[in-house]
Design a protein around this motif. Structure first.
Motif, PDB file in Angstrom:
ATOM      1  N   ARG A  32     -25.491  51.622 -75.904  1.00 16.00           N
ATOM      2  CA  ARG A  32     -24.027  51.598 -75.851  1.00 16.00           C
ATOM      3  C   ARG A  32     -23.450  51.125 -77.178  1.00 16.00           C
ATOM      4  N   ILE A  33     -24.063  50.086 -77.752  1.00  9.67           N
ATOM      5  CA  ILE A  33     -23.575  49.555 -79.029  1.00  9.67           C
ATOM      6  C   ILE A  33     -23.690  50.615 -80.121  1.00  9.67           C
ATOM      7  N   ILE A  34     -24.806  51.309 -80.161  1.00 10.70           N
ATOM      8  CA  ILE A  34     -24.995  52.359 -81.161  1.00 10.70           C
ATOM      9  C   ILE A  34     -23.978  53.473 -80.980  1.00 10.70           C
ATOM     10  N   VAL A  35     -23.743  53.886 -79.746  1.00 10.29           N
ATOM     11  CA  VAL A  35     -22.775  54.955 -79.470  1.00 10.29           C
ATOM     12  C   VAL A  35     -21.375  54.520 -79.886  1.00 10.29           C
ATOM     13  N   VAL A  36     -21.002  53.289 -79.589  1.00 12.61           N
ATOM     14  CA  VAL A  36     -19.669  52.800 -79.970  1.00 12.61           C
ATOM     15  C   VAL A  36     -19.526  52.762 -81.487  1.00 12.61           C
ATOM     16  N   LEU A  37     -20.553  52.297 -82.185  1.00 13.77           N
ATOM     17  CA  LEU A  37     -20.490  52.272 -83.649  1.00 13.77           C
ATOM     18  C   LEU A  37     -20.388  53.681 -84.234  1.00 13.77           C
ATOM     19  N   LEU A  38     -21.136  54.618 -83.677  1.00  9.38           N
ATOM     20  CA  LEU A  38     -21.052  56.003 -84.147  1.00  9.38           C
ATOM     21  C   LEU A  38     -19.678  56.616 -83.883  1.00  9.38           C
ATOM     22  N   LEU A  39     -19.132  56.326 -82.713  1.00  8.40           N
ATOM     23  CA  LEU A  39     -17.785  56.836 -82.400  1.00  8.40           C
ATOM     24  C   LEU A  39     -16.736  56.224 -83.326  1.00  8.40           C
ATOM     25  N   ALA A  40     -16.889  54.943 -83.663  1.00  6.41           N
ATOM     26  CA  ALA A  40     -15.957  54.293 -84.585  1.00  6.41           C
ATOM     27  C   ALA A  40     -16.059  54.922 -85.970  1.00  6.41           C
ATOM     28  N   LEU A  41     -17.291  55.196 -86.419  1.00  9.57           N
ATOM     29  CA  LEU A  41     -17.492  55.841 -87.713  1.00  9.57           C
ATOM     30  C   LEU A  41     -16.896  57.249 -87.724  1.00  9.57           C
ATOM     31  N   LEU A  42     -17.084  57.974 -86.639  1.00 11.42           N
ATOM     32  CA  LEU A  42     -16.521  59.319 -86.516  1.00 11.42           C
ATOM     33  C   LEU A  42     -14.991  59.271 -86.552  1.00 11.42           C
ATOM     34  N   ALA A  43     -14.414  58.305 -85.863  1.00  7.77           N
ATOM     35  CA  ALA A  43     -12.951  58.163 -85.864  1.00  7.77           C
ATOM     36  C   ALA A  43     -12.443  57.823 -87.261  1.00  7.77           C
ATOM     37  N   LEU A  44     -13.186  56.991 -87.992  1.00  6.12           N
ATOM     38  CA  LEU A  44     -12.802  56.648 -89.365  1.00  6.12           C
ATOM     39  C   LEU A  44     -12.828  57.880 -90.258  1.00  6.12           C
TER      40      LEU A  44
END
Length: 102
Positions: A54-66
Motif C-alpha cells: 500500500r505504501i509503495i502504491v501511494v508513493l507511486l500515485l503521488a509521483l504520478l500526480a506530481l
C-alpha cells in the motif's frame, strides 16, 4: 382494598426488578468474560493487500500526480512543450534563474 393490593403488587414487581438487575461488578465481570471469549475465537488478520505494498502504491500515485501536474502546468500555463518539463536541461535553467545566474 383493591388499591392496596395493586400497590403491594407494584412494590413486589419493583423489588423483583431490582433483584434481577446485575450490579456494576457483575456487569464488568460479564464484559470481561465476553472480551476473553472473543480473543480466544479471534482469527488472525490476513491482508490481501499488504501494508508495505500500500505504501509503495501511494508513493507511486503521488509521483504520478506530481508528473501530471508538472506537465499540465508547463504545457498549458507556461506555453511550453509537454515533455520538456521532464528534461534535466529545463530544470537546470529554472535553477539558474532562481539563483540569479545568467
Amino acid at each position: 382494598m383493591q388499591s392496596t393490593q395493586s400497590n403491594e403488587t407494584k412494590q413486589n414487581n419493583i423489588t423483583k426488578q431490582q433483584q434481577e438487575k446485575p450490579t456494576k461488578e457483575q456487569k464488568k465481570a460479564s464484559r470481561k468474560k465476553l472480551k476473553e471469549e472473543k480473543k480466544q475465537h479471534k482469527k488472525p488478520i490476513r491482508r490481501v493487500f499488504p501494508i508495505w505494498l500500500r505504501i509503495i502504491v501511494v508513493l507511486l500515485l503521488a509521483l504520478l500526480a506530481l508528473i501530471i501536474g508538472l506537465v499540465v502546468g508547463y504545457s498549458i500555463l507556461g506555453d511550453g512543450q509537454p515533455m520538456d518539463v521532464l528534461e534535466l536541461k529545463t530544470w537546470q535553467h529554472i535553477i539558474d534563474i532562481v539563483n540569479g545566474e545568467s
